[in-house]
Structure formats: structure tokens, C-alpha cells
Design a protein around this motif. Structure first.
Motif, short mmCIF file in Angstrom:
data_model
loop_
_atom_site.label_atom_id
_atom_site.label_comp_id
_atom_site.label_asym_id
_atom_site.label_seq_id
_atom_site.Cartn_x
_atom_site.Cartn_y
_atom_site.Cartn_z
N ALA A 160 -2.06 -4.11 13.91
CA ALA A 160 -0.64 -3.84 14.20
C ALA A 160 0.24 -4.19 13.02
O ALA A 160 1.31 -3.61 12.84
CB ALA A 160 -0.21 -4.61 15.44
N ASN A 161 -0.19 -5.14 12.16
CA ASN A 161 0.64 -5.55 11.02
C ASN A 161 0.32 -4.78 9.74
O ASN A 161 0.85 -5.08 8.68
CB ASN A 161 0.49 -7.06 10.77
CG ASN A 161 -0.90 -7.45 10.31
OD1 ASN A 161 -1.77 -6.63 10.04
ND2 ASN A 161 -1.14 -8.75 10.23
N PHE A 162 -0.53 -3.74 9.83
CA PHE A 162 -0.93 -2.97 8.64
C PHE A 162 0.20 -2.08 8.15
O PHE A 162 0.88 -1.42 8.93
CB PHE A 162 -2.15 -2.10 8.96
CG PHE A 162 -2.58 -1.22 7.82
CD1 PHE A 162 -3.44 -1.70 6.85
CD2 PHE A 162 -2.11 0.08 7.71
CE1 PHE A 162 -3.82 -0.90 5.78
CE2 PHE A 162 -2.49 0.89 6.65
CZ PHE A 162 -3.34 0.40 5.69
N GLY A 174 -1.10 -6.38 5.26
CA GLY A 174 -1.57 -6.60 6.62
C GLY A 174 -3.08 -6.70 6.65
O GLY A 174 -3.71 -7.08 5.67
N GLU A 175 -3.66 -6.33 7.78
CA GLU A 175 -5.10 -6.48 7.96
C GLU A 175 -5.73 -5.18 8.47
O GLU A 175 -5.05 -4.33 9.05
CB GLU A 175 -5.39 -7.57 8.99
CG GLU A 175 -4.86 -8.92 8.62
CD GLU A 175 -4.91 -9.90 9.78
OE1 GLU A 175 -5.19 -11.08 9.53
OE2 GLU A 175 -4.67 -9.50 10.93
N ILE A 176 -7.04 -5.07 8.24
CA ILE A 176 -7.84 -4.06 8.91
C ILE A 176 -8.83 -4.80 9.80
O ILE A 176 -9.11 -5.99 9.58
CB ILE A 176 -8.57 -3.11 7.93
CG1 ILE A 176 -9.57 -3.87 7.05
CG2 ILE A 176 -7.56 -2.35 7.08
CD1 ILE A 176 -10.48 -2.95 6.22
N ILE A 177 -9.34 -4.11 10.79
CA ILE A 177 -10.25 -4.74 11.75
C ILE A 177 -11.60 -4.02 11.69
O ILE A 177 -11.66 -2.79 11.82
CB ILE A 177 -9.68 -4.67 13.18
CG1 ILE A 177 -8.29 -5.31 13.22
CG2 ILE A 177 -10.62 -5.34 14.17
CD1 ILE A 177 -7.50 -4.99 14.46
N LEU A 191 -9.89 -8.42 8.27
CA LEU A 191 -10.03 -8.56 6.83
C LEU A 191 -8.68 -8.34 6.14
O LEU A 191 -7.87 -7.54 6.62
CB LEU A 191 -11.05 -7.56 6.29
CG LEU A 191 -12.47 -7.66 6.83
CD1 LEU A 191 -12.67 -6.72 8.00
CD2 LEU A 191 -13.47 -7.35 5.75
N GLU A 192 -8.49 -9.00 5.01
CA GLU A 192 -7.27 -8.86 4.23
C GLU A 192 -7.57 -8.18 2.91
O GLU A 192 -8.68 -8.28 2.38
CB GLU A 192 -6.64 -10.24 3.99
CG GLU A 192 -6.16 -10.90 5.26
CD GLU A 192 -5.49 -12.25 4.98
OE1 GLU A 192 -5.66 -12.79 3.87
OE2 GLU A 192 -4.80 -12.73 5.88
#
Length: 197
Positions: A160-162, A174-177, A191-192
Motif C-alpha cells: 500500500a505504501n509503494f 515503499g515496499e514490495i511483497i 522487501l525494500e
């Protein structure tokens, strides 16, 4: 109603924020399953059929508040995933592709994902797997499934923060999942971004 329910298996899951409903109906006799998309409250309409016959085992996991991954097996025991997506990460202004959006290297502890021109590679606990673009299936604008030997191996989703920052001279934020395609227990890994490819 009882006769109908004995012929049809319903898989229903509500998102963690209670805003989205993931629904699959399986015709037990044929092993064919259909994904239903909610369109108003609790009402849903048929969107599309899952591409492979199922053997009746489904595992639904919400890997983000607007991304549900259903993992299932075919009659020949191959693992497949279907992803229900209920949001976007670009404000809904245009269609975007996940692979190019995450171009570069992403890491958490001993797990690394690299998105490059030739495809995506995953280094998981020292074991490296590479996936060409033709083996990557996109769902909506926020998730992809990586496949090998005609079965799913991983899902990569945008958190959601990507933010892709595609129109700016800065890398994504942000991050990926990363989520393993398995019927067994597993936890998604966040992951960042660490470097450009």
C-alpha cells in the motif's frame, strides 16, 4: 438451495480492513472455478474463470489489504495462483505494469528480488531462480505471479505504501511483497528498494 450448494463450493474471504470480498465458486462435478468481483456491497458478478481445473483445495491469503492470493492445485497436483486485486498504486490515472515499476533490486535479510530488462530473479536463502517476462502473469496493476514448468512459484505485490516515482528522477519507494505459492503455511516477505539494476 441445498441441492445447489451440494454442487457448488463457495470460497469467500473478507479483506483485513473489511472493505473487499473475495469470492470463488467451484462446480464440484467439473472442477471448474469462477472468480466473482464485488460491485456493490455484498453483491458480486462473474468476472472470469480460473484457467485450470481444480481439485477442490483452496488457500486464500490476503497479502495486502487490497490483494488476495488464492493458491490451488490441479488434478495433476500442479500449484497455481489467482490474484484478486481491488486497488491501484498510481491514483488510477493509467494502466501500469508491475515488473517495470519495480525495476532494480529489493531486499530483506537473505531474500533479494531483482527486476531487470530480461525478467525477474529471486535469490531466496542462497538459491537463485530467474523468470523471463513470458513466464510472468500480471493481475490488475498491483500484482504478478512468477511461473516455471507450468505452475506458480511466487507472487510479487505492490504494498500500500509503494510509489513507482516513474515520472521523477528518483527510484521507487515503499515496499514490495514476496509471497511463496504454496498450499502449506507461509508468511509474505516485505522487501525494500536497495539499488538500481
Amino acid at each position: 438451495m441445498i441441492n445447489h450448494s451440494s454442487k457448488t463450493k463457495h470460497i469467500v474471504s473478507i479483506s483485513p480492513d473489511l472493505k473487499h470480498l473475495f469470492v470463488i465458486k467451484e462446480n464440484r462435478a467439473l472442477g471448474l472455478s469462477t472468480y466473482y468481483r464485488t460491485y456493490y456491497g455484498i453483491f458480486a458478478r462473474q468476472k472470469e474463470s480460473l484457467p485450470y481445473k481444480t481439485n477442490g483445495e483452496f488457500k486464500v491469503k490476503w497479502i495486502e489489504k487490497d490483494i488476495a492470493a488464492v493458491t490451488y492445485q490441479t488434478p495433476n497436483w500442479k500449484i497455481h495462483q489467482y490474484i484478486g486485486t481491488y486497488g491501484d498504486r498510481n491514483g488510477g490515472h493509467s494502466y501500469s505494469y508491475v515488473g517495470p515499476s519495480i525495476h532494480g533490486q529489493w531486499q530483506w535479510e537473505n531474500v533479494r528480488v531483482t527486476s531487470a530488462t530480461e525478467g525477474i530473479s529471486i535469490d531466496y536463502n542462497g538459491e537463485m531462480e530467474r523468470y523471463a517476462w513470458e513466464n510472468i502473469v500480471q493481475f490488475g496493476t498491483i500484482a504478478i505471479v512468477l511461473t516455471k514448468n507450468d505452475q506458480a512459484e511466487w507472487t510479487i505485490a505492490l504494498s500500500a505504501n509503494f510509489k513507482s516515482n516513474s515520472n521523477e528522477p528518483i527510484p521507487p519507494s515503499g515496499e514490495i511483497i514476496l509471497n511463496k505459492a504454496t498450499i502449506g503455511k507461509n508468511e509474505p516477505i516485505r522487501l525494500e528498494y536497495v539499488a538500481t539494476e
